[in-house]
Scaffold this motif. Structure first.
Motif, PDB file in Angstrom:
ATOM      1  N   UNK A  31       1.073  -1.419   0.113  1.00 32.07           N
ATOM      2  CA  UNK A  31       0.109  -0.228   0.177  1.00 32.07           C
ATOM      3  C   UNK A  31       0.658   1.204   0.266  1.00 32.07           C
ATOM      4  N   UNK A  32       0.984   2.051  -0.665  1.00 26.73           N
ATOM      5  CA  UNK A  32       0.984   3.130  -1.019  1.00 26.73           C
ATOM      6  C   UNK A  32       0.598   4.607  -0.444  1.00 26.73           C
ATOM      7  N   UNK A  33      -0.594   4.232  -0.602  1.00 26.23           N
ATOM      8  CA  UNK A  33      -1.685   5.913   0.244  1.00 26.23           C
ATOM      9  C   UNK A  33      -2.425   5.038   0.052  1.00 26.23           C
ATOM     10  N   UNK A  34      -3.449   5.494   1.664  1.00 24.02           N
ATOM     11  CA  UNK A  34      -4.090   4.749   2.379  1.00 24.02           C
ATOM     12  C   UNK A  34      -5.090   7.019   2.617  1.00 24.02           C
ATOM     13  N   UNK A  35      -6.808   6.573   2.512  1.00 25.85           N
ATOM     14  CA  UNK A  35      -7.012   7.367   2.881  1.00 25.85           C
ATOM     15  C   UNK A  35      -8.459   7.775   2.923  1.00 25.85           C
ATOM     16  N   UNK A  36      -9.007   8.255   3.921  1.00 28.73           N
ATOM     17  CA  UNK A  36     -10.872   8.466   4.202  1.00 28.73           C
ATOM     18  C   UNK A  36     -11.187   9.490   3.459  1.00 28.73           C
ATOM     19  N   UNK A  37     -11.799   9.272   2.372  1.00 28.84           N
ATOM     20  CA  UNK A  37     -12.298  10.795   2.044  1.00 28.84           C
ATOM     21  C   UNK A  37     -14.091  10.702   1.989  1.00 28.84           C
ATOM     22  N   UNK A  38     -14.176  11.212   2.705  1.00 26.77           N
ATOM     23  CA  UNK A  38     -15.238  11.415   3.917  1.00 26.77           C
ATOM     24  C   UNK A  38     -16.576  12.579   2.501  1.00 26.77           C
ATOM     25  N   UNK A  39     -16.339  13.242   1.938  1.00 25.84           N
ATOM     26  CA  UNK A  39     -17.438  13.672   0.825  1.00 25.84           C
ATOM     27  C   UNK A  39     -17.716  12.197   0.358  1.00 25.84           C
ATOM     28  N   UNK A  40     -16.674  11.127  -0.287  1.00 25.55           N
ATOM     29  CA  UNK A  40     -17.629  10.427  -0.901  1.00 25.55           C
ATOM     30  C   UNK A  40     -17.792   9.120  -0.380  1.00 25.55           C
ATOM     31  N   UNK A  41     -17.670   9.261   0.486  1.00 20.23           N
ATOM     32  CA  UNK A  41     -18.086   8.051   1.905  1.00 20.23           C
ATOM     33  C   UNK A  41     -16.990   6.809   1.860  1.00 20.23           C
ATOM     34  N   UNK A  42     -15.734   7.143   1.004  1.00 22.86           N
ATOM     35  CA  UNK A  42     -15.512   5.680   0.720  1.00 22.86           C
ATOM     36  C   UNK A  42     -13.910   6.192   1.058  1.00 22.86           C
ATOM     37  N   UNK A  43     -13.183   4.790   1.921  1.00 28.31           N
ATOM     38  CA  UNK A  43     -12.113   4.719   1.877  1.00 28.31           C
ATOM     39  C   UNK A  43     -11.182   3.782   1.251  1.00 28.31           C
ATOM     40  N   UNK A  44      -9.775   4.533   0.394  1.00 36.52           N
ATOM     41  CA  UNK A  44      -8.863   3.645  -0.381  1.00 36.52           C
ATOM     42  C   UNK A  44      -8.146   3.350  -0.313  1.00 36.52           C
TER      43      UNK A  44
END
Ligand code: CO
Length: 133
Positions: A31-44
């Motif tokens: 995994x190079x990057x992890x993020x919770x994108x609140x606006x879209x309701x997703x974790x990537x």
């Protein structure tokens, strides 16, 4: 040519940890990057593959579009992210050719990118994300 690279292939999954483990154990991907994108309701979780990414996506709330996608279609490829030099220009080209968009103007994406989504209805069934780094 407005598309410069496949930025990412996004895969909707029910269990993000299980999907990350699958790619790590099977293919040695980290995994190079992890993020919770609140606006879209997703974790990537982004796994780097050459100059592109596999983006594993899971919903963080029931009303996110990815939650709806999983409920109706199940796990699988959710969208393709095409890298562009200028997101606004690429989006204008979509509109100028009479095709539908989801985002009328570019907006912030994950990892500091600028993005816009193009509607799958007039894009041969593929949800397209235009990604400017
Ligand atoms: Co994406």
């Amino acid at each position: 040519m407005l598309l410069t690279e496949i930025d990412h292939v996004a895969i909707a999954v029910n269990d993000l940890e299980a999907a990350v483990d699958y790619y790590r154990e099977t293919f040695g991907c980290e995994v190079e990057h992890r993020e919770i994108v609140e606006r879209d309701g997703v974790e990537e979780a982004l796994l780097k593959v050459a100059d592109s990414y596999v983006q594993l996506l899971t919903p963080t709330r029931d009303d996110s579009t990815v939650a709806k996608y999983l409920a109706t279609k199940g796990e699988g490829i959710h969208h393709v992210g095409y890298r562009v030099a200028d997101c606004a220009q690429a989006l204008e080209s979509v509109k100028a050719h009479g095709h539908r968009v989801i985002d009328e103007t570019p907006r912030p994406g994950s990892r500091g990118t600028t993005v816009a989504f193009v509607h799958p209805k007039t894009a041969f069934g593929t949800l397209i994300e235009l990604v400017q780094e």
